[in-house]
Design an enzyme around this catalytic site. Structure first.
Site, PDB file in Angstrom:
ATOM      1  N   CYS A  78       0.851  -1.197   0.000  1.00  0.00           N
ATOM      2  CA  CYS A  78       0.000   0.000   0.000  1.00  0.00           C
ATOM      3  C   CYS A  78       0.880   1.239   0.000  1.00  0.00           C
ATOM      4  O   CYS A  78       0.599   2.227  -0.676  1.00  0.00           O
ATOM      5  CB  CYS A  78      -0.898   0.025   1.231  1.00  0.00           C
ATOM      6  N   CYS A  81       2.477   3.130  -3.236  1.00  0.00           N
ATOM      7  CA  CYS A  81       1.748   4.214  -3.898  1.00  0.00           C
ATOM      8  C   CYS A  81       1.377   5.331  -2.926  1.00  0.00           C
ATOM      9  O   CYS A  81       1.502   6.509  -3.249  1.00  0.00           O
ATOM     10  CB  CYS A  81       0.453   3.696  -4.526  1.00  0.00           C
ATOM     11  N   HIS A  82       0.903   4.943  -1.735  1.00  0.00           N
ATOM     12  CA  HIS A  82       0.293   5.943  -0.848  1.00  0.00           C
ATOM     13  C   HIS A  82       1.253   6.513   0.195  1.00  0.00           C
ATOM     14  O   HIS A  82       0.868   7.423   0.936  1.00  0.00           O
ATOM     15  CB  HIS A  82      -0.921   5.339  -0.131  1.00  0.00           C
ATOM     16  N   CYS A 114      -7.894  -1.625  -5.000  1.00  0.00           N
ATOM     17  CA  CYS A 114      -6.447  -1.388  -5.051  1.00  0.00           C
ATOM     18  C   CYS A 114      -5.690  -2.705  -5.138  1.00  0.00           C
ATOM     19  O   CYS A 114      -4.734  -2.827  -5.902  1.00  0.00           O
ATOM     20  CB  CYS A 114      -5.981  -0.658  -3.789  1.00  0.00           C
ATOM     21  N   CYS A 177     -35.481   1.065   8.695  1.00  0.00           N
ATOM     22  CA  CYS A 177     -34.420   1.612   9.545  1.00  0.00           C
ATOM     23  C   CYS A 177     -34.949   2.848  10.257  1.00  0.00           C
ATOM     24  O   CYS A 177     -34.722   3.058  11.444  1.00  0.00           O
ATOM     25  CB  CYS A 177     -33.209   2.026   8.709  1.00  0.00           C
ATOM     26  N   CYS A 180     -37.076   2.889  13.659  1.00  0.00           N
ATOM     27  CA  CYS A 180     -36.351   2.826  14.929  1.00  0.00           C
ATOM     28  C   CYS A 180     -35.394   4.008  15.079  1.00  0.00           C
ATOM     29  O   CYS A 180     -35.435   4.726  16.071  1.00  0.00           O
ATOM     30  CB  CYS A 180     -35.542   1.539  15.028  1.00  0.00           C
ATOM     31  N   HIS A 181     -34.519   4.185  14.120  1.00  0.00           N
ATOM     32  CA  HIS A 181     -33.369   5.070  14.321  1.00  0.00           C
ATOM     33  C   HIS A 181     -33.658   6.533  14.019  1.00  0.00           C
ATOM     34  O   HIS A 181     -32.823   7.393  14.287  1.00  0.00           O
ATOM     35  CB  HIS A 181     -32.189   4.555  13.498  1.00  0.00           C
ATOM     36  N   ARG A 218     -22.803  -4.981  10.883  1.00  0.00           N
ATOM     37  CA  ARG A 218     -23.775  -4.399  11.810  1.00  0.00           C
ATOM     38  C   ARG A 218     -25.127  -4.217  11.126  1.00  0.00           C
ATOM     39  O   ARG A 218     -26.169  -4.469  11.723  1.00  0.00           O
ATOM     40  CB  ARG A 218     -23.246  -3.061  12.334  1.00  0.00           C
ATOM     41  N   CYS A 222     -29.044  -5.927  11.959  1.00  0.00           N
ATOM     42  CA  CYS A 222     -30.365  -5.306  12.057  1.00  0.00           C
ATOM     43  C   CYS A 222     -31.335  -5.995  11.104  1.00  0.00           C
ATOM     44  O   CYS A 222     -32.485  -6.221  11.446  1.00  0.00           O
ATOM     45  CB  CYS A 222     -30.294  -3.815  11.718  1.00  0.00           C
TER      46      CYS A 222
END
Lengths: 261, 109
Positions: A78, A81-82, A114, A177, A180-181, A218, A222
């Protein structure tokens, strides 16, 4: 004593009051964005804040090693390049998901992109130790920076789809979603407070999982909770939903790697 | 075959003689309990850390036995008395040849 209001009218008066209350709520200012960090116990907060207690730091350490590791026929890491991630990756996690070369990419998707194109090595599976480690290491470089995902001409159609998914009822429990949220954030589901659902600490070390996990894990949690067909890891729908959630959380500082109960 | 993993120690680097110091030792380990099954119904063998010891200038000052009920990436916080300058060595030993060692130095005045 003479009654002023006949009992059969009380119901309609209550109804009028309730409606009025409802209109009042709609017109009031939207609640402030709140990280679910605020809902945690003091012990869990300490676990996230202190690097010597936060188990996710093990993955960050692994990610730092992987960042330098030269791979594949091109013998590239990685860092080839970075360069130094502390400089080049600062603020990057706060901008994702974003449209790269015409495709909506999550951080995990971009890491794999990448690997396949620049390094010519196979993509890492979702929730694998190495992918989580790299994600955690990259996300950590944006710790404390506000989420900067905003609507522009490149992502507007994806954002619209993400918003649609967020508001769409799904599964046998037929819940969205948003129900509830958005509508019930701050109220309780069983014994726990319902958070506003801002993805500002991923990847998270979730105590329930006993390991580090991605936002997509996650979200799938739900979805299985409402008995819905889960979106596949790395699917277009997942990226669109992630984009909408990050846009919705705009301005909240990133806490990655977070700890959640 | 030997396995190891990342560990992390946090404790003061200096202390007054005979003062109590707090030591935090955390090890990266899945702590597979041996009670779980795969999706195809096969038992996942137990793979846990069995013991943790801390020696202070080669004198054992703390020891703990771990069992299946202990969660992943176990963190142990304990105290000892800073008696003299020197090295504390921490050793985690577990199933399947697992061993991890870490050290920390302390200057006592």
């Amino acid at each position: 004593m003479k009654r002023l209001i006949p009992p059969y009218l009380l119901g309609s008066i209550f109804f009028v009051l309730a409606t009025h209350q409802f209109i009042g709520d709609v017109n009031s200012a939207p609640p402030l964005k709140q990280s679910s960090y605020e809902l945690m116990s003091a012990e869990n907060k300490a676990m996230q804040d202190d690097p010597s207690l936060n188990p996710a730091m093990f993955w960050v350490g692994d990610g730092e090693t992987l960042w330098q590791k030269k791979l594949g026929p091109k013998n590239k890491s990685c860092s080839t390049c970075h360069g130094d991630a502390k400089k080049s990756m600062r603020g990057v996690a706060a901008q994702f998901p974003k449209v790269v070369k015409g495709k909506l990419q999550t951080i995990e998707g971009q890491i794999n992109q990448c690997r396949e194109s620049a390094q010519s090595v196979p993509a890492l599976p979702y929730e694998s130790r190495d992918l989580l480690a790299l994600t955690a290491y990259i996300a950590m470089q944006s710790k404390g920076l506000p989420i900067t995902v905003s609507e522009d001409s490149t992502n507007t159609s994806y954002l619209k789809k993400g918003r649609q998914i967020f508001n769409e009822r799904m599964g046998q429990l037929n819940l969205s979603c948003a129900q509830c949220h958005e509508d019930r954030a701050g109220l309780k589901l069983g014994g726990s407070l319902i958070p506003q659902g801002h993805p500002n600490a991923y990847p998270i070390y979730r105590l329930e999982w006993q390991t580090l996990g991605s936002l997509q894990r996650r979200l799938r949690n739900c979805m299985s909770g409402v008995r819905a067909q889960q979106f596949e890891y790395g699917s277009a729908e997942m990226a669109q939903l992630e984009l909408f959630l990050m846009w919705r959380a705009q301005g909240l500082p990133l806490e990655s790697p977070g700890v959640r109960p | 075959m030997s396995k190891t993993s990342r560990t992390s120690i946090s404790m003061p680097t200096t202390a007054k003689k005979d003062s109590i110091i707090e030591i935090r030792a955390i090890a990266q380990h899945d702590m597979e309990s041996g009670f779980r099954y795969t999706e195809s119904g096969k038992l996942i063998p137990r793979d846990i850390i069995r013991t943790f010891t801390c020696t202070y200038n080669n004198v054992e000052v703390f020891k703990a036995d771990f069992y299946s009920g202990i969660g992943a990436n176990p963190l142990i916080i304990f105290t000892t008395v800073a008696v003299e300058s020197g090295t504390l060595e921490f050793t985690w030993i577990g199933d399947d040849g697992y061993e991890a060692i870490n050290q920390a130095r302390i200057t006592v005045s």
